[in-house]
Write a protein that holds these residues in place. Structure first.
Motif, PDB file in Angstrom:
ATOM      1  N   MET A  46      43.890  31.477  43.184  1.00 20.97           N
ATOM      2  CA  MET A  46      44.476  32.776  43.502  1.00 20.97           C
ATOM      3  C   MET A  46      45.264  32.737  44.815  1.00 20.97           C
ATOM      4  O   MET A  46      46.279  33.412  44.954  1.00 20.97           O
ATOM      5  CB  MET A  46      43.373  33.834  43.582  1.00 20.97           C
ATOM      6  CG  MET A  46      42.850  34.297  42.238  1.00 20.97           C
ATOM      7  SD  MET A  46      44.103  35.137  41.254  1.00 20.97           S
ATOM      8  CE  MET A  46      44.354  33.939  39.946  1.00 20.97           C
ATOM      9  N   ILE A  71      49.363  36.741  37.689  1.00 19.44           N
ATOM     10  CA  ILE A  71      47.912  36.644  37.872  1.00 19.44           C
ATOM     11  C   ILE A  71      47.185  36.619  36.523  1.00 19.44           C
ATOM     12  O   ILE A  71      46.217  35.887  36.332  1.00 19.44           O
ATOM     13  CB  ILE A  71      47.401  37.811  38.742  1.00 19.44           C
ATOM     14  CG1 ILE A  71      47.929  37.664  40.172  1.00 19.44           C
ATOM     15  CG2 ILE A  71      45.878  37.849  38.756  1.00 19.44           C
ATOM     16  CD1 ILE A  71      47.471  38.769  41.101  1.00 19.44           C
ATOM     17  N   GLY A  72      47.665  37.432  35.566  1.00 24.08           N
ATOM     18  CA  GLY A  72      46.998  37.480  34.271  1.00 24.08           C
ATOM     19  C   GLY A  72      47.002  36.141  33.566  1.00 24.08           C
ATOM     20  O   GLY A  72      45.975  35.673  33.063  1.00 24.08           O
ATOM     21  N   MET A  79      44.812  33.701  35.436  1.00 20.43           N
ATOM     22  CA  MET A  79      43.398  34.004  35.238  1.00 20.43           C
ATOM     23  C   MET A  79      42.925  33.543  33.864  1.00 20.43           C
ATOM     24  O   MET A  79      41.774  33.114  33.706  1.00 20.43           O
ATOM     25  CB  MET A  79      43.155  35.499  35.410  1.00 20.43           C
ATOM     26  CG  MET A  79      41.687  35.896  35.391  1.00 20.43           C
ATOM     27  SD  MET A  79      40.699  35.015  36.627  1.00 20.43           S
ATOM     28  CE  MET A  79      41.404  35.654  38.140  1.00 20.43           C
ATOM     29  N   GLY A 138      46.450  37.417  29.011  1.00 20.44           N
ATOM     30  CA  GLY A 138      47.048  37.155  30.311  1.00 20.44           C
ATOM     31  C   GLY A 138      48.509  37.566  30.369  1.00 20.44           C
ATOM     32  O   GLY A 138      48.969  38.170  31.342  1.00 20.44           O
ATOM     33  N   THR A 146      48.744  41.419  30.311  1.00 18.46           N
ATOM     34  CA  THR A 146      48.256  41.988  31.576  1.00 18.46           C
ATOM     35  C   THR A 146      49.346  41.944  32.635  1.00 18.46           C
ATOM     36  O   THR A 146      49.534  42.901  33.392  1.00 18.46           O
ATOM     37  CB  THR A 146      47.012  41.221  32.054  1.00 18.46           C
ATOM     38  OG1 THR A 146      45.952  41.397  31.114  1.00 18.46           O
ATOM     39  CG2 THR A 146      46.548  41.724  33.410  1.00 18.46           C
ATOM     40  N   ASP A 147      50.081  40.845  32.692  1.00 23.94           N
ATOM     41  CA  ASP A 147      51.178  40.740  33.656  1.00 23.94           C
ATOM     42  C   ASP A 147      52.304  41.717  33.337  1.00 23.94           C
ATOM     43  O   ASP A 147      53.002  42.180  34.244  1.00 23.94           O
ATOM     44  CB  ASP A 147      51.722  39.304  33.674  1.00 23.94           C
ATOM     45  CG  ASP A 147      50.741  38.317  34.296  1.00 23.94           C
ATOM     46  OD1 ASP A 147      49.927  38.752  35.128  1.00 23.94           O
ATOM     47  OD2 ASP A 147      50.792  37.133  33.941  1.00 23.94           O
ATOM     48  N   SER A 154      41.781  39.777  36.658  1.00 28.49           N
ATOM     49  CA  SER A 154      43.094  39.819  37.304  1.00 28.49           C
ATOM     50  C   SER A 154      43.193  41.002  38.255  1.00 28.49           C
ATOM     51  O   SER A 154      43.720  40.881  39.374  1.00 28.49           O
ATOM     52  CB  SER A 154      44.193  39.914  36.241  1.00 28.49           C
ATOM     53  OG  SER A 154      44.119  38.842  35.330  1.00 28.49           O
TER      54      SER A 154
END
Length: 490
Positions: free
Chosen positions: A139, A147-148, A151, A337, A340-341, A394
């Protein structure tokens, strides 16, 4: 010239959606090493009966092979932030890998139950450093980008452990030599150490080292360990009324409460900066990860018991029957992921918890359903788990400064693990109560159905809490881009 000038702006959005190669290489490096700690936990869990027989020790003693490891891990986790600041991430990671390798070699050479328990504590200390440090190193390298997706990569060992661990453990035990359970760690540690030496940046500190918060350490480490121990005793005692449960639980709650009060006064000088929970994203994701621990780890106890006690499978068969859930989780992680981003963690987590809850209902309504139907349901449940966990993990790091990431990693790991211990204890207690009068296989199956309803209820509690998570992420300024992207845009 004009064609090349027009092509550069079009390529930039595509490049910005990709994980930086440096981050990808760093993630692969720490994942290889972390697989040793993750597999070690799940492999050993299926070998308790074999260890009790081969070491000629009662089951109550052999249980400390797992309990000692878990307690040692929780005693160590709170110091990781301070240790990284004092030694640097690369040196701390290499040291923890070496210590885990030493513990694995000693476990493979153990001559009786007490020696094995002591050597497992050595492994637990190393794992307590490795697990939060893995997330922290990656991170910090990400700098808030993708980040998604990152992660989804970081959590790969956690996803693979419940899938491959019991199967690998069963296969190794089939050879008749339990020492191989620990010997397999040597390969992960050796390769992981070589990759870390080559790929991790030399980040040794060059400034003044902060002092260790000794008071915080004396409050938080034994407090967290006491809570975990008390919860772990619920399934093996008469319940919450047992002295073996109440004494450590009360002591743990008092110590943790004392640490929170102490840490709030000290702020960033505390062993773990609990003031970071003022960030709504970290507070909401920590609460939800607590419930994920209840849902995931509680079900990881319940599902193998269901296959063995209600459906008559052996340990290896139960492990194989859990593979569809793991496959579903692996399949959904990259997609979770990516989305999520793009759209933020709120609605992705909301959808994931809904899927997990709905996919658990068939086990509650008709626990005697045919195998093909339950296999399909487990795939869907695994898809939901992957969709739910990625945005939560995330969201915990959104808006975090570089220096605050180690504390956030510790908070996330501790809350999820305590939630897992609580879920395991509560569902085990509910199953004991529901099945206490079961005299027939049908009655035992109904007891499992009742317990699965409770698991559905825990999941339902998490659904509305997902609305507290952040929505669509804001684009980062150019100053926050990863190093490989800045020249491309210049």
């Amino acid at each position: 010239m004009s064609a090349s000038g027009n092509s550069a702006p079009a390529a930039a959005p595509t490049d910005s959606d990709r994980i930086d190669p440096v981050v990808r290489r760093l993630a692969l490096t720490v994942i290889v090493g972390a697989l040793a700690a993750v597999f070690d936990t799940t492999i050993v869990s299926v070998a308790i009966n074999d260890l009790a027989r081969d070491l000629d020790a009662p089951l109550s003693t052999i249980q400390w092979v797992s309990t000692g490891y878990l307690l040692a891990m929780f005693v160590t986790i709170p110091i990781v932030g301070w240790a990284q600041a004092a030694a640097g991430g690369k040196r701390l990671w290499l040291g923890s890998l070496g210590f885990f390798l030493l513990g694995s070699v000693l476990c493979a050479a153990a001559w009786d139950a007490p020696s094995l328990i002591v050597f497992r504590i050595v492994q637990g200390v190393a794992a307590g450093i490795m697990m939060p440090l893995m997330s922290t190193l990656i991170m910090q390298a990400v700098r808030g980008r993708n980040i998604g997706r990152v992660m989804a990569t970081i959590s790969l060992p956690v996803a693979l452990g419940p899938i491959l661990g019991p199967v690998l453990g069963g296969l190794l035990l089939a050879t008749g030599n339990w020492r191989l359970l620990f010997g397999v760690n040597i390969l992960f540690c050796a390769v992981g150490g070589w990759l870390a030496f080559r790929n991790l940046p030399d980040d040794r500190p060059d400034g003044e080292r902060g002092r260790l918060d000794a008071v915080g350490l004396l409050l938080l480490s034994p407090g967290a360990a006491a809570l975990i121990y008390g919860l772990s005793q619920i399934p093996v005692t008469s319940g919450l009324g047992s002295r073996r449960v109440l004494v450590p639980l009360v002591a743990g709650l008092v110590l943790v409460a004392g640490f929170i009060g102490w840490a709030l006064r000290r702020g960033s000088g505390a062993l773990v900066n609990v003031r970071l929970l003022r960030h709504r994203s970290l507070a909401a994701s920590s609460a939800l990860l607590f419930l994920v621990g209840v849902t995931l780890y509680g079900a990881m106890l319940l599902l193998p018991l269901y296959w063995q006690q209600a459906r008559g499978e052996d340990a290896l068969g139960a492990g194989l029957l859990l593979i569809p859930q793991g496959i579903g989780s692996l399949l959904s992680r990259p997609l979770a992921g990516r989305w999520t981003d793009r759209v933020g963690p709120r609605w992705i987590a909301f959808a994931g918890f809904c899927v997990v809850g709905l996919a658990t209902v068939p086990f509650a309504v008709a626990p005697d359903s045919p195998y093909p139907l339950l296999m399909a349901v487990l795939v869907v449940r695994g898809l939901g788990l992957g969709i739910a966990t990625i945005p939560l993990a995330s969201a915990a790091y959104l808006g975090m400064d570089h220096r605050d990431i180690p504390n956030a990693s510790i908070i996330v790991l501790v809350t999820q693990q305590i939630g897992g211990s609580l879920g395991t204890a509560v569902l085990a207690m509910i199953l004991q109560h529901a099945g206490s009068g079961a005299r027939t296989p049908e009655a035992l199956t109904r007891a499992f159905g009742t317990t699965f309803w409770w698991s559905v209820g825990f999941t339902a509690v998490a659904v509305p809490l997902c609305l507290l998570l952040p929505g669509r992420p804001k684009p980062l300024p150019d100053s926050e881009q990863s190093p490989s992207e800045v020249p491309a845009r210049a």
